[in-house]
Design a protein around this motif. Sequence first.
Motif, short mmCIF file in Angstrom:
data_model
loop_
_atom_site.label_atom_id
_atom_site.label_comp_id
_atom_site.label_asym_id
_atom_site.label_seq_id
_atom_site.Cartn_x
_atom_site.Cartn_y
_atom_site.Cartn_z
N SER A 83 -41.75 27.98 7.45
CA SER A 83 -42.21 29.13 8.21
C SER A 83 -41.13 29.55 9.20
N GLN A 84 -41.09 30.83 9.53
CA GLN A 84 -40.07 31.35 10.44
C GLN A 84 -40.38 31.01 11.89
N THR A 85 -41.66 30.90 12.22
CA THR A 85 -42.03 30.71 13.62
C THR A 85 -41.84 29.28 14.12
N ASN A 86 -42.37 28.30 13.39
CA ASN A 86 -42.28 26.92 13.89
C ASN A 86 -41.71 25.94 12.88
#
Length: 140
Positions: free
Chosen positions: A19-22
């Motif tokens: 995932s890009q966020t976390n």
Amino acid sequence: MNKTILLGRLSKNPEIKYSQTNNTKIATFSLAVNRRYVKQGEERQADFFNIVVYSKLADFVEKFLKQGTQICVLGRLQTRNYEDKNGIRRYITEVIAEEISFADSFDKIRSDNTQETISEDLKEKDTSEGFISDGDDLPF
């Protein structure tokens, strides 16, 4: 209640991404599930379901599952939508896996992975997930 149980075979090897966020590991694959009934004179039909797996379960998928492996998936249905390059809204329905169990015989799994690797991975499970590590923990 949103609960889905599927028994089938992976139609291709799992794809792994983050995932890009976390930076959470995400595994995706397609599961081919045979239909129960076959019309006389026709071949058996199958439905193909998109499966999404997160975090530690994605580690398990990456390590042990490959095309053709028969598994049982317990999860929930989820729909999402997005807008494609041409501005058309697209809808996707997928199964978010919460549990995955081998449905092949252990001998078949062992031929694909070493027994030691599988045993070591299973030892990593802690008792909070419902596994009993010692006979002394039994309530009777």
